[in-house]
Design a protein around this motif. Structure first.
Motif, mmCIF file in Angstrom:
data_model
loop_
_atom_site.group_PDB
_atom_site.id
_atom_site.type_symbol
_atom_site.label_atom_id
_atom_site.label_comp_id
_atom_site.label_asym_id
_atom_site.label_seq_id
_atom_site.Cartn_x
_atom_site.Cartn_y
_atom_site.Cartn_z
ATOM 1 N N ARG A 239 0.849 -1.195 0.000
ATOM 2 C CA ARG A 239 0.000 0.000 0.000
ATOM 3 C C ARG A 239 0.880 1.240 0.000
ATOM 4 O O ARG A 239 1.888 1.279 0.707
ATOM 5 C CB ARG A 239 -0.911 0.023 1.238
ATOM 6 C CG ARG A 239 -1.996 -1.061 1.227
ATOM 7 C CD ARG A 239 -2.687 -1.145 2.589
ATOM 8 N NE ARG A 239 -3.820 -2.057 2.581
ATOM 9 C CZ ARG A 239 -3.727 -3.375 2.685
ATOM 10 N NH1 ARG A 239 -2.523 -3.939 2.795
ATOM 11 N NH2 ARG A 239 -4.808 -4.130 2.683
ATOM 12 N N ASN A 240 0.480 2.247 -0.747
ATOM 13 C CA ASN A 240 1.262 3.485 -0.825
ATOM 14 C C ASN A 240 1.070 4.387 0.388
ATOM 15 O O ASN A 240 1.916 5.242 0.668
ATOM 16 C CB ASN A 240 0.897 4.264 -2.097
ATOM 17 C CG ASN A 240 1.541 3.658 -3.334
ATOM 18 O OD1 ASN A 240 2.753 3.470 -3.382
ATOM 19 N ND2 ASN A 240 0.736 3.312 -4.331
ATOM 20 N N PHE A 241 -0.069 4.208 1.100
ATOM 21 C CA PHE A 241 -0.361 5.062 2.247
ATOM 22 C C PHE A 241 -0.793 4.201 3.430
ATOM 23 O O PHE A 241 -1.494 3.204 3.264
ATOM 24 C CB PHE A 241 -1.469 6.076 1.911
ATOM 25 C CG PHE A 241 -1.159 6.920 0.700
ATOM 26 C CD1 PHE A 241 -0.300 8.007 0.801
ATOM 27 C CD2 PHE A 241 -1.710 6.605 -0.530
ATOM 28 C CE1 PHE A 241 0.006 8.766 -0.317
ATOM 29 C CE2 PHE A 241 -1.421 7.360 -1.652
ATOM 30 C CZ PHE A 241 -0.554 8.455 -1.548
ATOM 31 N N ASN A 243 -2.906 4.769 5.827
ATOM 32 C CA ASN A 243 -4.327 4.783 6.175
ATOM 33 C C ASN A 243 -5.196 4.155 5.077
ATOM 34 O O ASN A 243 -6.414 4.228 5.121
ATOM 35 C CB ASN A 243 -4.793 6.212 6.460
ATOM 36 C CG ASN A 243 -4.607 7.130 5.253
ATOM 37 O OD1 ASN A 243 -4.024 6.721 4.245
ATOM 38 N ND2 ASN A 243 -5.089 8.348 5.356
ATOM 39 N N GLN A 244 -4.535 3.532 4.126
ATOM 40 C CA GLN A 244 -5.224 2.960 2.965
ATOM 41 C C GLN A 244 -5.777 1.573 3.302
ATOM 42 O O GLN A 244 -5.092 0.750 3.909
ATOM 43 C CB GLN A 244 -4.210 2.854 1.816
ATOM 44 C CG GLN A 244 -4.775 2.510 0.464
ATOM 45 C CD GLN A 244 -3.684 2.570 -0.604
ATOM 46 O OE1 GLN A 244 -2.791 3.415 -0.553
ATOM 47 N NE2 GLN A 244 -3.745 1.670 -1.568
ATOM 48 N N ASN A 246 -7.639 -0.623 0.865
ATOM 49 C CA ASN A 246 -7.389 -1.522 -0.272
ATOM 50 C C ASN A 246 -5.914 -1.513 -0.657
ATOM 51 O O ASN A 246 -5.253 -0.472 -0.633
ATOM 52 C CB ASN A 246 -8.239 -1.106 -1.468
ATOM 53 C CG ASN A 246 -9.728 -1.226 -1.183
ATOM 54 O OD1 ASN A 246 -10.163 -2.151 -0.505
ATOM 55 N ND2 ASN A 246 -10.501 -0.268 -1.681
ATOM 56 N N ASP A 248 -2.578 -1.831 -3.162
ATOM 57 C CA ASP A 248 -2.238 -1.473 -4.536
ATOM 58 C C ASP A 248 -1.710 -2.679 -5.316
ATOM 59 O O ASP A 248 -1.819 -2.733 -6.535
ATOM 60 C CB ASP A 248 -1.181 -0.361 -4.541
ATOM 61 C CG ASP A 248 -1.717 0.925 -3.950
ATOM 62 O OD1 ASP A 248 -2.720 1.440 -4.468
ATOM 63 O OD2 ASP A 248 -1.160 1.407 -2.952
#
Length: 594
Positions: A239-241, A243-244, A246, A248
């Protein structure tokens, strides 16, 4: 995990299939017993049934279906639009981690609370009572059942025979890696030449020609492992963040462990970076994700996870954080508080033994030590296990260097110390706690004494106000030497100066104000004795008694300061007066004299 269906639920029997049916048409199944007074009535609630089902090995609480077999769908409004909140509340109130979901038949809604099996040796309670189901009732657990549960030992899943697999089902590459690593670790080159069946027997991966679950997990071909134990896979999510929700990207690793571990690390390392740390001409790079830390985290998950649970190991990678989550809580006897001090007994002892003999791990139970040792030595935040519970271990590792100076401090110490005196993990943990100003009562006294002896920490204050600081070397790395000297024990002149500075601004003060000025440096008693001395010498004036006393700068001290000030003024005037003739004479001198 696949959800159960209404068609299956209709055919289940309550006692045999560990399921409890409630109509709850109006959403009226009590969560925690409500206002009912009788204990037997209070127990017939969501928390009561969840507790009992968990104690019985897991099951389903189904709301919105009749309890007569076959079970008709009635429909319910129970926790309509709040199933996430219900799931969270059950976990908070019981420590049991359920899965809550809705099923529908036409427009009729059914609420299912899927309850997990309790860990071995663990009993759950509702209102301090261990519950079990007896017919339609929830009863206190009998002494016989209770004692049987708490005396349970977790079976070694890895040692059990895996029916239906043969040597032909094992991965050739995985066996070659096993042979190579064992021969190097045991300094036995001849081991590589032994037949596969003998190797498997010698390492107890086969018994009387039958292969164990450890052989399946460590060596089986991908397709065989998928068929026999699909939950043995590892899922890597990126995940790129942070707090994400879903991911990536998601990659599934379902190879045998001896093949999987390298491929998994190499994939994680593709998104790895590093922080340069510099002290003068000396530079070294600290990776975001330390290879030894990540490998040990995965090794622990493989060795300790509960393979009876159908969820796989999940690794969540973010740009500067990595989480490792595996099914099954800490091994018996291990808690958050004793995680480093207590040598752990892995759930899968045979599997862990193979990892030790092949050098994948140094010794059983040492993995957590390495995780803490490397992470704190790099100036990063302490490994975070606080999201773990009885049903899963959740490890969060931060990539961010929070204290560059601490990394340099530890690195410089370890370089100077001989091998047999290098800092242990417990010493580094204690240094980190002292750096973070953790309370004295939460420090390990044995480690504190060791660090004092090695002159890596210093003691400050007296009696109840004793505290510890890192040695001067640390503050030199922080470029804050003044901060170190500020932490030195205060003498009477420093106390007087601080009090006078406060009173010159505020005019008046109470004893609690003075105590606050010297918090963590002097005890209340030490402050009071110094203030009493200043009052006795008439430097301070006291009005009132005990806690109501008000303090001001004393008149004698003011008078003394006025005399000193007047003397200084007279001195400056005399100096100026003596200086004036010299200037005049200098002006009258011929240019050649000047």
């Amino acid at each position: 995990m696949s959800m159960i269906t209404i068609d299956i639920l209709k055919k289940l029997k309550e006692s045999e299939d560990k399921v409890e049916f409630k109509k709850g048409e109006g959403g009226n199944v009590s969560y925690n017993g409500g206002n009912k007074i009788n204990p037997s009535d209070r127990r017939r609630c969501i928390l009561g049934y969840v507790t009992a089902l968990c104690n019985e090995g897991g099951g389903y609480l189904v709301i919105g279906m009749s309890d007569n077999h076959p079970h008709d769908v009635i429909g319910t409004k129970q926790n309509l639009d709040s199933i996430g909140e219900l799931e969270s509340k059950i976990y908070t109130d019981t420590g049991i981690r359920p899965i809550v979901y809705e099923l529908f038949e036409s427009l009729k809604r059914v609420l299912v609370i899927e309850v997990p099996c309790r860990p071995a040796g663990k009993v759950f309670k509702f209102e301090d009572v261990a519950l079990m189901r007896v017919g339609e009732e929830l009863k206190p657990m009998s002494d016989e059942v209770y004692l049987k549960i708490i005396q349970e030992q977790e079976p070694d899943f890895s040692q059990q025979i895996c029916d239906g697999i043969t040597i032909a089902d094992l991965d050739v590459k995985a066996i070659a890696i096993l042979k190579e690593k064992y021969s190097i670790k045991q300094n036995n080159p001849q081991f590589k030449l032994l037949p596969d069946d003998q190797i498997l027997s010698d390492l107890e991966l086969s018994k009387n020609g039958k292969l164990t679950n450890a052989a399946l997990i460590l060596l089986a071909k991908k397709e065989i492992l998928q068929e026999k134990l699909p939950q043995a896979k590892v899922m890597l999510e990126y995940r790129n963040f942070e707090n994400q929700i879903n991911f990536d990207n998601r990659i599934e690793f379902s190879e045998p462990f001896f093949v999987l571990i390298n491929e998994l690390w190499n994939t994680i390392n593709l998104r790895n970076g590093s922080f340069p740390i510099q002290d003068g001409a000396y530079i070294f790079n600290v990776p975001y994700f330390n290879e030894e830390v990540i490998r040990e985290s995965i090794n622990n998950a493989i060795s300790h996870r509960d393979y009876r649970k159908t969820s796989e190991i999940v690794i969540k990678q973010f740009p500067q954080r990595l989480d490792v989550i595996n099914a099954g809580g800490f091994p018996v006897g291990v808690t958050l508080e004793n995680l480093i001090k207590t040598p752990s007994t892995p759930r899968n002892r045979l599997l862990a033994d193979i990892l030790q003999k092949t050098g994948i791990v140094e010794r059983s139970g040492q993995g957590v030590d390495k995780i803490y040792y490397n992470t704190l030595s790099e100036g990063k935040a302490e490994p975070d296990y606080t999201q773990s519970d009885n049903f899963q271990v959740n490890l969060k590792l931060s990539a961010i260097i929070e204290d560059r100076a601490f990394a340099l401090f530890i690195d410089s110490i370890q370089k100077e110390l001989p091998i047999n005196e290098k800092l242990s993990v417990l010493e580094i943990v204690t240094l980190n706690k002292i750096k973070n100003k953790i309370s004295k009562k939460d420090l390990d006294l044995e480690q504190v004494n060791q660090l004092l002896y090695k002159k890596l920490i210093e003691k400050r204050g007296k009696t109840n106000a004793i505290f510890y600081i890192l040695s001067k070397d640390y503050y030199e790395f922080t470029d804050e030497k003044a901060k170190y000297y500020n932490l030195q024990e205060l003498d009477d002149n420093q106390v007087l100066t601080t009090i006078l500075q406060f009173l010159s601004k505020e005019g008046k003060a109470k004893m609690k104000d003075f105590v606050g000025l010297f918090e963590d440096k002097l005890s209340r008693k030490q402050v009071r004795l110094r203030v009493e001395k200043l009052v006795k010498n008439k430097i301070l004036k006291q009005d009132g008694e005990s806690s109501s006393s008000i303090y001001e700068i004393g008149e004698n001290f003011i008078n003394d300061m006025e005399v000193i000030s007047e003397a200084l003024n007279l001195g400056f005037q005399l100096l100026e007066k003596n200086k004036a003739p010299k200037i005049e004479r200098a002006k009258k001198r011929p240019e050649k004299d000047q």
